[in-house]
Design a protein around this motif. Structure first.
Motif, short mmCIF file in Angstrom:
data_model
loop_
_atom_site.label_atom_id
_atom_site.label_comp_id
_atom_site.label_asym_id
_atom_site.label_seq_id
_atom_site.Cartn_x
_atom_site.Cartn_y
_atom_site.Cartn_z
N ASP A 123 0.87 -1.17 0.00
CA ASP A 123 0.00 0.00 0.00
C ASP A 123 0.91 1.23 0.00
O ASP A 123 1.49 1.57 1.03
CB ASP A 123 -0.90 -0.02 1.24
N LEU A 124 1.03 1.87 -1.15
CA LEU A 124 1.97 2.98 -1.29
C LEU A 124 1.29 4.34 -1.22
O LEU A 124 1.84 5.34 -1.66
CB LEU A 124 2.73 2.84 -2.61
N LYS A 125 0.08 4.37 -0.61
CA LYS A 125 -0.63 5.63 -0.47
C LYS A 125 -0.72 6.08 0.99
O LYS A 125 -1.11 7.22 1.26
CB LYS A 125 -2.04 5.51 -1.06
N SER A 126 -0.39 5.22 1.92
CA SER A 126 -0.43 5.57 3.34
C SER A 126 0.97 5.52 3.92
O SER A 126 1.85 4.81 3.41
CB SER A 126 -1.34 4.61 4.12
N SER A 127 1.20 6.26 4.99
CA SER A 127 2.52 6.30 5.62
C SER A 127 2.92 4.93 6.15
O SER A 127 4.04 4.46 5.92
CB SER A 127 2.52 7.34 6.75
N GLY A 272 14.66 17.23 8.51
CA GLY A 272 13.21 17.34 8.43
C GLY A 272 12.51 16.34 9.31
O GLY A 272 11.48 16.63 9.93
N VAL A 273 13.08 15.13 9.41
CA VAL A 273 12.51 14.10 10.27
C VAL A 273 12.72 14.46 11.74
O VAL A 273 11.79 14.42 12.56
CB VAL A 273 13.14 12.72 9.96
N LEU A 355 10.25 5.94 14.84
CA LEU A 355 10.51 7.22 14.17
C LEU A 355 9.32 7.58 13.27
O LEU A 355 8.89 6.78 12.44
CB LEU A 355 11.78 7.11 13.34
N ARG A 356 8.81 8.79 13.43
CA ARG A 356 7.69 9.23 12.59
C ARG A 356 8.23 9.91 11.34
O ARG A 356 8.99 10.87 11.43
CB ARG A 356 6.78 10.19 13.34
N ILE A 357 7.84 9.40 10.19
CA ILE A 357 8.19 10.04 8.92
C ILE A 357 6.87 10.40 8.24
O ILE A 357 6.11 9.51 7.85
CB ILE A 357 9.04 9.12 8.03
N PRO A 358 6.56 11.68 8.12
CA PRO A 358 5.27 12.09 7.55
C PRO A 358 5.14 11.68 6.08
O PRO A 358 6.14 11.53 5.37
CB PRO A 358 5.26 13.60 7.71
N GLN A 362 7.54 10.82 2.36
CA GLN A 362 7.62 9.46 1.84
C GLN A 362 7.18 9.34 0.38
O GLN A 362 7.65 8.47 -0.34
CB GLN A 362 6.74 8.52 2.69
N LEU A 363 6.26 10.21 -0.02
CA LEU A 363 5.75 10.13 -1.38
C LEU A 363 6.82 10.58 -2.38
O LEU A 363 7.50 11.59 -2.15
CB LEU A 363 4.50 10.99 -1.53
#
Length: 459
Positions: A123-127, A272-273, A355-358, A362-363
């Motif tokens: 699923d390449l549309k969600s984080s 940025g992260v 680690l949160r990557i928005p 990612q896109l």
């Protein structure tokens, strides 16, 4: 046509793809036709080129070997690769060098897995879906090392660096290797090769036979930056964003050596992260280092970061000049803090899940003229979001310098235009001008003077 060709060779997998089901064989054979055929040809040629000819223009490499061909063929035990008109330097007495053999089948493995996974698994549309895809690609490549204490140091830096800077990166790698640290880089030359070479010598001295030398790349980069021969594990990620996420999820510390636009892109990505408030308590040591001659380079880089992202960004990294031992000691201390944090939070040592990557980091970013022109390089927004758009700006410059798609776009439409606040454009102009003056944009060429692929509006 060059006369240094191996006219025909048939090679079997060693270590990768040597145990296959019939279904897997069928999937691999599909590489011979369709969109993967051209990508595999270009990437495999880059691997065969290894470091014999230092070319950071994939079109120049393709023009040198216009008759090169590669085919996946089936035999009774699985598959083989048939090569025609390949660079002879990849062979010794008619036999393909073992490391190059492994790299070739790594490329095939990842391209086919990514292609099939994109259609059915990922699923390449969600984080969360993108992070899962990154994890599964790395797991399929068998580079995730469960049960090991944290020790993987990601090293970023330019492929176009001076001999002094290269030797310094090698000495830092040596000091890290003496302390049993492993190395992960973008797999190319220069500051991507030096730390691995130094660590390999140190591991040998320490009788460490389990050292990891991990190279992570993507199809648009590998054709311009061939994997260096020290890389033991090569992974091809689908795009630059997943490549960058792989670095920061795998690494337990990050070192930035001197470099150009690509190194700046990587630095802005991790900043940025780390600037995201959700990651404020997650330790990830970040060091900027080089020899004494690179002091001005890092001073300019530091000034650019503080003027664009604010003075607090300095708290996220440390600059160490001309002291490889201090770099290694600082990294080892930081890695211990990472280990303690992961234990306390029950996070895996081999993949940084917390680690949160928005999603916007990612896109995939397509560096078209329109997309580059509409980047918001202004200070009226959260600083981590600004870092993300600055990262995209430098990503576009990298594309315009070395990637086939970017070179084609620049040739047809002229340089990319970047516009924004004067307080951002001015330090950016100074930094890029310094990169050009020091030949950090591309490998020096006797026949060409570097022509900027960008134009700053408002600078």
């Amino acid at each position: 046509m060059p006369n240094d060709l191996m006219l025909r060779a048939r090679i079997s997998p060693k270590g990768h793809l040597d145990l296959l089901s019939r279904q897997e064989v069928t999937a691999l054979l599909q590489v011979n036709s369709g969109p993967l055929a051209r990508i595999f040809r270009n990437c495999s040629l880059a691997v065969l080129n290894h470091d014999e000819y230092q070319i950071d223009d994939d079109q120049a490499l393709l023009e040198r070997y216009p008759d090169y061909e590669v085919q996946v063929i089936q035999d009774e035990r699985g598959i083989k690769l048939e090569l025609r008109n390949a660079p002879a330097a990849a062979f010794v007495d008619g036999e393909l060098i073992r490391g190059i053999n492994e790299h070739l089948f790594s490329v095939l493995r990842d391209l086919v897995y990514i292609d099939s996974g994109t259609a059915r698994q990922f699923d390449l549309k969600s984080s969360d879906g993108i992070t899962n895809a990154v994890f599964r690609i790395l797991r399929n490549a068998r580079v995730l090392k469960a049960g090991l204490e944290p020790r993987l140091v990601v090293c970023w830096g330019g492929h176009s660096i001076s001999c002094e800077e290269y030797d310094y990166s090698k000495e830092v790698g040596y000091q890290l290797g003496l302390r049993d640290m492993d190395i992960c880089t973008g797999c190319g030359a220069g500051a991507m090769k030096g730390p691995m070479k130094g660590a390999a010598v140190a591991h040998a001295k320490q009788r460490n036979s389990c050292g990891q030398y991990l190279g992570i790349t993507e199809p648009g980069i590998i054709a311009s930056e061939s994997p260096n021969p020290i890389v033991a594990d090569l992974v091809i990620m689908p795009d630059i964003e997943k490549r960058l996420e792989s670095f920061v999820r795998l690494g337990h510390a990050i070192i930035v050596f001197p470099g150009g636009a690509g190194t700046m892109e990587e630095t802005l990505y991790i900043l940025g992260v780390l600037l995201d408030p959700a990651n404020a308590r997650i330790p990830l040591p970040l060091v900027l280092t080089g020899p004494a001659s690179a002091q001005d380079h890092f001073a300019l880089m530091d000034r650019f970061l503080t003027e664009t992202l604010g003075p607090k960004v300095k708290n996220l990294y440390r600059i160490i000049i001309d002291d490889p031992e201090e770099v290694a000691r600082y990294v080892v201390k930081g890695v211990r803090e990472v280990r303690d944090y992961r234990r306390a939070t029950e996070d895996a040592f081999y993949f940084n899940w917390h680690l949160r990557i928005p999603l916007d980091l990612q896109l995939p970013f397509a560096p078209t003229h329109e997309n580059m022109r509409t980047l918001r390089l202004t200070k009226d927004r959260p600083v981590n979001e600004l870092a993300g758009d600055l990262r995209r700006a430098f990503s576009g410059i990298v594309s315009g310098n070395v990637k086939a798609s970017g070179l084609k776009a620049i040739a047809e439409q002229g340089p990319f235009e970047l516009q924004g606040d004067i307080s951002i454009m001015k330090p950016m102009d100074e930094l890029l001008a310094a990169f050009v003056a020091k030949q950090r944009m591309k490998l020096p060429s006797a026949n060409k003077q570097y022509t900027p692929c960008y134009k700053l509006v408002g600078a």
